[in-house]
Design an enzyme around this catalytic site. Structure first.
Site, PDB file in Angstrom:
ATOM      1  N   THR A  27       0.872  -1.174   0.000  1.00  0.00           N
ATOM      2  CA  THR A  27       0.000   0.000   0.000  1.00  0.00           C
ATOM      3  C   THR A  27       0.909   1.224   0.000  1.00  0.00           C
ATOM      4  OG1 THR A  27      -0.027   0.120   2.404  1.00  0.00           O
ATOM      5  CG2 THR A  27      -1.763  -1.187   1.374  1.00  0.00           C
ATOM      6  N   ALA A  60       3.303  -1.388   4.954  1.00  0.00           N
ATOM      7  CA  ALA A  60       2.607  -0.220   5.505  1.00  0.00           C
ATOM      8  C   ALA A  60       3.601   0.931   5.546  1.00  0.00           C
ATOM      9  CB  ALA A  60       2.095  -0.539   6.908  1.00  0.00           C
ATOM     10  N   VAL A  86       7.544  -2.569   7.218  1.00  0.00           N
ATOM     11  CA  VAL A  86       7.496  -1.104   7.289  1.00  0.00           C
ATOM     12  C   VAL A  86       8.133  -0.513   6.029  1.00  0.00           C
ATOM     13  CG1 VAL A  86       8.177   0.931   8.594  1.00  0.00           C
ATOM     14  CG2 VAL A  86       7.598  -1.192   9.807  1.00  0.00           C
ATOM     15  N   LYS A  87       7.324   0.292   5.344  1.00  0.00           N
ATOM     16  CA  LYS A  87       7.772   0.884   4.081  1.00  0.00           C
ATOM     17  C   LYS A  87       8.378   2.257   4.375  1.00  0.00           C
ATOM     18  CE  LYS A  87       5.738   0.896  -0.545  1.00  0.00           C
ATOM     19  NZ  LYS A  87       4.435   0.983  -1.239  1.00  0.00           N
ATOM     20  N   ILE A  88       9.617   2.420   3.955  1.00  0.00           N
ATOM     21  CA  ILE A  88      10.388   3.632   4.291  1.00  0.00           C
ATOM     22  C   ILE A  88      10.881   4.272   2.986  1.00  0.00           C
ATOM     23  CG2 ILE A  88      12.474   4.470   5.449  1.00  0.00           C
ATOM     24  CD1 ILE A  88      10.974   3.258   7.595  1.00  0.00           C
TER      25      ILE A  88
END
Ligand code: E4P
Length: 218
Positions: A27, A60, A86-88
């Site tokens: 997402t 996310a 965790v999308k960074i």
């Protein structure tokens, strides 16, 4: 190669999951906005809802852009469910945050990757995934698939464990080419995944088989 779906739409996630070939979901804030998900509580609940549909990694994305804030937000997202990645974003503080979160056993997806240099940095920081954006490169007359091929070669030579997640997929050819040049994962809208099913000779061949069967059994 793993298949992720690139959407926050629960119906589309269910439809792809029902196919039996779905390995995860990505997402981003734009996709969440498209579904009208706003406010922290609603966003966090939506991630959990997605995790309850798909037995696989769910990316996310943090909204923060500074090191301390990205870490705090990343830890909060990771605590939601064991499948959260965790999308960074690929920025200086993002690389530092990836390094920190990795050291704490939190998996990360480095997003907005548009060059091999960025991919190397994210791999060095220990990212679980890097997301090179194929379609957005094609949009500005760069070859997105060529970037996937180059990163794939570099990671093989260097022995990096980071997985190449081909993102910004726009069509079924992007999926096939990503597989050909060594992507570990693609993340795609549902329509491009479903387009892989289609071939006119399959349709006409099946119609002929069914017609011959009907004639023979009349
Ligand atoms: C990556 O994970 C992004 O969500 C996505 O693939 C971006 O695709 P777009 O270029 O179609 O917005």
């Amino acid at each position: 190669m793993k298949f992720f779906i690139d959407t926050a739409n629960l119906d589309q996630i269910k439809e792809a999951n029902d196919l039996g070939i779905l390995d995860g979901v990505t997402t981003n804030p734009s996709l969440m906005a498209k579904e009208g998900i706003k406010g922290e509580a609603a966003v966090l609940k939506h991630y959990v809802d997605i995790c309850n549909i798909v037995d696989g990694d769910v990316s996310a994305e943090v909204i923060a852009t500074t090191y301390n804030e990205m870490i705090a937000e990343g830890e909060k997202l990771a605590a939601l469910h064991e499948n959260i990645v965790v999308k960074i974003p690929m920025i200086k503080d993002g690389i530092k945050a990836i390094k920190y979160l990795t050291s704490k056993g939190i998996r990360t997806n480095c997003t907005l990757v548009f060059s091999s240099g960025q991919a190397i940095l994210a791999a060095k920081a220990g990212a679980t995934y890097i997301s090179p954006f194929v379609g957005r490169l094609d949009d500005i007359s760069f070859d997105g698939i060529q970037l996937i091929a180059e990163i794939s070669q570099i990671f093989a030579v260097q022995g990096y464990q980071t997985q190449i997640l081909a993102a910004s997929i726009r069509n079924p050819v992007h999926i096939v080419k990503s597989a050909q040049v060594g992507a570990h994962v693609i993340t795609s809208p549902l329509n491009s995944i479903l387009a892989l099913l289609k071939h006119p000779l399959t349709d006409s061949g099946l119609a002929q088989f069914l017609a011959d069967h009907a004639k023979n059994n009349a």
